[in-house]
Scaffold this motif. Structure first.
Motif, PDB file in Angstrom:
ATOM      1  N   ASP A 238       0.839  -1.211   0.000  1.00 52.26           N
ATOM      2  CA  ASP A 238       0.000   0.000   0.000  1.00 52.26           C
ATOM      3  C   ASP A 238       0.866   1.251   0.000  1.00 52.26           C
ATOM      4  O   ASP A 238       0.539   2.250  -0.641  1.00 52.26           O
ATOM      5  N   GLY A 239       2.025   1.174   0.668  1.00 49.82           N
ATOM      6  CA  GLY A 239       2.950   2.307   0.606  1.00 49.82           C
ATOM      7  C   GLY A 239       3.467   2.481  -0.817  1.00 49.82           C
ATOM      8  O   GLY A 239       3.631   3.599  -1.315  1.00 49.82           O
ATOM      9  N   ASN A 266      -1.564  -5.230  -0.716  1.00 52.23           N
ATOM     10  CA  ASN A 266      -1.484  -5.640   0.675  1.00 52.23           C
ATOM     11  C   ASN A 266      -1.612  -4.392   1.549  1.00 52.23           C
ATOM     12  O   ASN A 266      -0.643  -3.691   1.810  1.00 52.23           O
ATOM     13  N   ASN A 268      -1.603  -3.180   4.599  1.00 53.44           N
ATOM     14  CA  ASN A 268      -1.299  -3.350   6.022  1.00 53.44           C
ATOM     15  C   ASN A 268      -1.210  -1.987   6.697  1.00 53.44           C
ATOM     16  O   ASN A 268      -0.803  -1.892   7.857  1.00 53.44           O
ATOM     17  N   GLN A 270       0.713   0.325   6.663  1.00 54.15           N
ATOM     18  CA  GLN A 270       2.017   0.862   7.046  1.00 54.15           C
ATOM     19  C   GLN A 270       2.999   0.765   5.902  1.00 54.15           C
ATOM     20  O   GLN A 270       2.908  -0.137   5.068  1.00 54.15           O
ATOM     21  N   ARG A 271       3.939   1.686   5.934  1.00 55.31           N
ATOM     22  CA  ARG A 271       5.097   1.582   5.053  1.00 55.31           C
ATOM     23  C   ARG A 271       6.329   1.459   5.931  1.00 55.31           C
ATOM     24  O   ARG A 271       6.225   0.819   6.970  1.00 55.31           O
ATOM     25  N   VAL A 276       0.647   4.561   6.285  1.00 53.75           N
ATOM     26  CA  VAL A 276       0.571   5.050   4.906  1.00 53.75           C
ATOM     27  C   VAL A 276      -0.345   6.279   4.863  1.00 53.75           C
ATOM     28  O   VAL A 276      -0.025   7.291   4.255  1.00 53.75           O
ATOM     29  N   LYS A 400       0.529  -5.260   9.543  1.00 60.32           N
ATOM     30  CA  LYS A 400       1.961  -5.424   9.284  1.00 60.32           C
ATOM     31  C   LYS A 400       2.600  -6.156  10.462  1.00 60.32           C
ATOM     32  O   LYS A 400       2.321  -5.856  11.622  1.00 60.32           O
TER      33      LYS A 400
HETATM   34 MG   LIG Z   1       2.356  -1.479   3.662  1.00 56.36          MG
END
Ligand SMILES: [Mg+2]
Ligand SMILES: Cc1ncc(C[n+]2csc(CCOP(=O)(O)OP(=O)(O)O)c2C)c(N)n1
Length: 895
Positions: A238-239, A266, A268, A270-271, A276, A400
């Motif tokens: 997603d990031g 995906n 989640n 987060q990056r 994100v 994540k």
């Molecule tokens: Mg991510």
């Protein structure tokens, strides 16, 4: 303006609130809103529109839908596999993926990632067990772009499958260890029988997958492949969706109706650094972007545990609350205990608290997200497989570092976590019930169930049913019978009195190749909206532009001979203004030998400034993926492309090219050089099977194209040969290297030097400084390691050893390009080049400005002679005066 045509049918009037249909529907929705609440009513309206569309009514498409799963539980298919066994397999893979990273780091600190795969294990395992099809005798196999950072999970699965041994697993990220190791990320160059697609440079996997899916269609339309169509799968972070390349080509995929393409994002939340979209919702944002771009969007947000809660939510308040909470909140819910979620998520509304009264805090903690629920993911994949007419994206919500607990689940540091202490290891083991004893746990042993265990039998059976293992890169294309240079005979003869540019010569060359019976139809001309600039527009009519729908309109130039012809089996890929897209097509075509077992010969011709500089990372990737083909940087040269100025004039692509190990970089001056290089390139790549590709500069200045001199083939290919010897009987000697059209500065300088200054200069054509340097480096290195043996000499050294006088190089590139060979030039190299930003002006003034014209070449040669004490300094001063060069002139190079 045309007068209005009275006979034309008037457009349908906008709905009138008094219209009986409108009134009836509106009142029904009002009633629904009163009894079910606004969220449910909005969902109802969406479903209704969707229903109408499925019946062929062109109802409007909303770009966003409520924050719930797209597939309602009522239509969710039965899960076809044994979920218990699959869960066990997945747990073993999770353990091994984690252990390989933690082990590697406890020994060596080589890095690696645990949390990306931890979040995506279910996304992959459902697909491995039920969807990914392996290559068979008659089927190329699905083409899967794995998220780069999830590589440990893919290795861990291959370990259970028996494809990778424990030693290799132990040497994750230690490729140079004894016995070899595993590459950090998917790199076909490093693991050529395993990885198919490099993905780790964020954004490149996604865009390439689109062009790969389109190229599969192109091959089929042109009858170069038959049989079942592979699905192209791209797993995206997603990031990663913030990369322009990720979302930049979405509309191509829908325009081309690529229902052979499935993306799984995906989500989640987060990056690397943190959330994100802490303050927003990435899934909702992506949904709108994809829907707007015409994709089929399937959101998988909530796991099955939520089904009952949603069903019990009669007012739609739960959906409302789901929509209100932002991603930052959801991340928090994943790290805090269930009591926190009860209080802050459900507790916002008393009615919602009642909804979860029957659940313990622990049960609330365990409420699954959609991407961790095999049934939900399976339903999404099934729907994606069945969807026709458009590509599908699945937006799967995950956590994540799922399963890492205190060690990093949902935490902002999660991405970087690569070490677990013993307590954390025990927790992980317990959570996933991995059969490793307390005594062993600190050692983090890998775990593979016995070959006759239910899990291994199941796993192998599933792969067998799906055609075999993936990923699996295989090269089965037989060598091609490519034409020899004689086939391009007319290019060796010279242009007589006519002047031509190397770009024009290339146009002739590709026309000849297109007519060749073996390779003609395998040629893929790729052009990002620049065919007319390069004089390739005649090809529009000759071979057609690929357009899967054909040509639905009459082109405005239909009456001309060379009209703009689009057709379903057109050969040209006219990409429009997207260098990132065009190079993706180059990669897809250049790897067809590995992805389809069919050799294709891409010729990607583009504005050289917008190639290596603009999309250099994709050129690098082309090397990694072992793409074959020719990249043609046309309108090259800081001074040859006159008029265009600073942003257009390229004098450094050859330097960029020299940084890519497998890219052969050439700067030909003449048509015959082009023919020799391309004929040899075809042989090396398509007949001899070398994993290399080519970059050639092409220029747009017309000049005489001489016939090919005797015996220069080797010199052309190895980078340097003497083109024209200087006059006999003069007092001084010099050697001048010229490249591209700037060889003409050298030739003119040769005359001036002979006529005015008694210097006999030999003129050489320098076709590849990169090649000369690499050969010289190789020889030097060999000598260093074999100090007592007879030293080897490189081609450059042997060739120059017998020459007299100073050496001068002049080209339309920055000086570092020619300086690559300076250490091996006897007495050093005096280089003239085009350092600094370009200017818009005519060639003659530009060449004086950059000091690469004939006069400056004469001055540089005399100065080099003066430095050797062969001519007096005042002769140089005299020449500066004679040739009208202002020694105080400005110079663009900046210190
Ligand atoms: Mg991510
Ligand atoms: C072009 C590029 N920029 C930066 C990176 C470094 N990088 C690797 S992973 C990552 C974060 C990935 O986040 P996301 O896409 O959300 O994937 P996740 O691991 O969360 O599934 C970053 C910044 C990279 N690999 N490529």
């Amino acid at each position: 303006m045309k007068s209005e045509n009275k006979d034309q049918k008037a457009p349908a009037p906008a709905p009138n609130p008094t219209d009986k249909w409108f009134a009836a529907i509106a009142s029904m929705f009002e009633l629904a809103a009163q009894s079910e609440g606004p969220e449910k009513t909005a969902r109802l309206a969406g479903t209704l529109l969707e229903n109408l569309r499925s019946k062929g009514i062109d109802a409007p498409k909303p770009v966003s839908t409520p924050y719930v799963n797209t597939i309602p539980v009522e239509v969710q298919p039965e899960y076809p596999g044994d979920r218990d066994i699959e869960r066990q397999i997945k747990s073993h893979i999770r353990w091994n993926a984690m252990a390989m990273v933690v082990r590697a780091n406890s020994n060596t600190n080589v890095g690696g990632h645990i949390s990306s795969y931890a979040s995506s294990a279910t996304l992959y395992e459902v697909a491995f067990n039920h969807f990914f099809r392996g290559p068979t005798e008659n089927f190329a196999g699905d083409q899967i772009y794995f998220q780069g950072h999830a590589a440990p999970g893919v290795y861990a699965r291959a370990f259970l499958e028996g494809r990778i041994d424990e030693k290799k697993l132990n040497n994750f990220r230690q490729e140079l260890a004894e016995g070899g190791g595993l590459s950090s990320y998917p790199h076909p160059y490093l693991m050529p029988e395993f990885w198919q697609f490099p993905t780790v440079s964020m954004g490149l996997g996604p865009i390439m997958s689109i062009y790969q899916a389109r190229f599969n269609r192109y091959l089929k339309a042109r009858k170069l492949i038959q049989g079942d169509e592979p699905k192209v799968w791209a797993f995206v972070g997603d990031g990663e969706s913030d990369e322009p390349e990720t979302l930049g080509a979405l509309t191509l995929a829908s325009r081309e109706s690529l229902d052979n393409l499935v993306w799984v994002v995906n989500c989640n939340l987060q990056r690397l650094d943190g959330p994100v979209r802490g303050n927003g919702k990435i899934i909702q944002e992506l949904e709108a972007a994809f829907r707007g771009a015409g994709w089929n969007v399937i959101k998988v947000i909530w796991g099955s545990d939520w089904d009952a809660l949603l069903a019990a939510d009669k007012t739609g308040l739960l959906i409302k609350r789901m929509g209100e909470a932002v991603d930052g909140d959801y991340q928090k819910y994943s790290v805090e205990p269930g009591s926190y979620t009860r209080k802050h998520f459900f507790g916002k509304y008393p009615e919602l608290l009642k909804l979860v009264n029957h659940l313990t805090d622990h049960q609330i903690t365990k409420l699954l997200r959609g991407g961790h629920d095999a049934r939900k993911m399976h339903a999404a994949y099934r729907a994606a497989m069945d969807h026709k007419g458009a590509p599908t994206v699945i937006l799967a919500k995950t956590i994540k570092g799922y399963g890492l607990g205190e060690a990093g689940e949902g935490k902002n540091i999660s991405h970087q976590q690569k070490k677990l202490n013993e307590k954390e290891l025990r927790e992980f083991r317990e959570r996933f019930q991995v059969p490793i004893s307390d005594d062993e746990i600190a050692e983090m042993p890998f775990y593979r169930p016995p070959a006759n265990s239910e899990e291994i039998k199941y796993l192998l059976k599933r792969r067998k049913a799906l055609g075999g293992f993936v990923p699996h890169r295989r090269v089965i294309a037989p060598p091609l019978d490519v034409p020899k240079v004689d086939y391009l005979g007319e290019m060796l003869k010279g242009s007589g009195k006519m002047e031509a540019s190397t770009t024009m010569a290339f146009v002739r060359l590709i026309s000849l190749l297109l007519k060749h019976k073996e390779i003609g139809r395998r040629i893929v001309p790729i052009i990002p909206d620049e065919a007319r600039t390069f004089g390739l527009d005649a090809l529009f009519r000759e071979i057609g532009i690929y357009a899967h729908k054909g040509q639905l309109y009459e082109p405005v130039d239909r009456n001309s001979l060379l009209y703009y012809m689009e057709k379903p089996d057109g050969q040209i890929l006219e990409e429009g203004i997207t260098e990132a897209g065009a190079i993706s097509s180059f990669v897809a075509a250049g790897t067809a030998y590995a992805s389809h077992g069919v050799h294709m010969l891409p010729f990607y011709i583009y504005y050289s400034m917008f190639g290596l500089q603009r999309v250099g990372d994709q050129f690098w990737l082309a090397g990694d993926i072992k793409a074959k083909g020719f990249l043609l940087g046309a309108t090259a040269g800081r001074t040859t492309l006159n008029g265009e100025g600073l942003q257009h004039q390229d004098g450094h692509s050859l330097l960029h090219a020299s940084t890519i190990p497998t890219l052969m970089a050439y700067d030909p001056a003449y048509a015959y050089e082009l023919a020799v290089i391309i004929a040899d390139g075809m042989k090396r790549m398509y007949h001899d099977g070398e994993d290399i590709f080519y970059y050639l500069s092409l220029y747009n200045e017309n000049h005489a194209m001489p016939p090919m001199p005797e015996g220069c083939t080797e010199g052309i290919l190895r980078g340097l040969y003497k083109f024209k010897t200087g006059a006999e009987g003069l007092k001084h000697k010099a050697q001048i290297f010229g490249s591209g059209p700037i060889i003409n500065s050298a030739l003119k300088a040769q005359n001036i030097l002979a006529e005015k200054y008694g210097v006999s200069a030999d003129v050489w054509s320098a076709t590849s400084y990169k090649r000369l340097r690499n050969e010289a480096l190789n020889a030097k290195r060999w000598n260093m390691f074999h100090p007592t043996e007879t030293p080897k000499q490189s081609y450059l050294e042997t060739t120059l050893a017998k020459e007299k006088g100073p050496f001068i190089a002049v080209s339309d590139n920055i000086k570092t390009v020619a300086d690559q060979i300076a250490p091996w030039v006897p007495g050093g190299l005096t280089t003239l080049g085009t350092d600094g930003f370009g200017r818009s002006d005519v060639r003659s003034r530009l060449r004086r400005f950059f000091e690469v014209d004939a006069e400056c070449t004469v001055i540089a040669t005399l100065y080099a002679l003066a430095q050797r004490g062969e001519v007096p300094a005042k002769l140089v001063a005299q020449a500066i005066k004679d040739l009208d060069v202002n020694p105080e002139k400005v110079f663009p190079q900046i210190v």
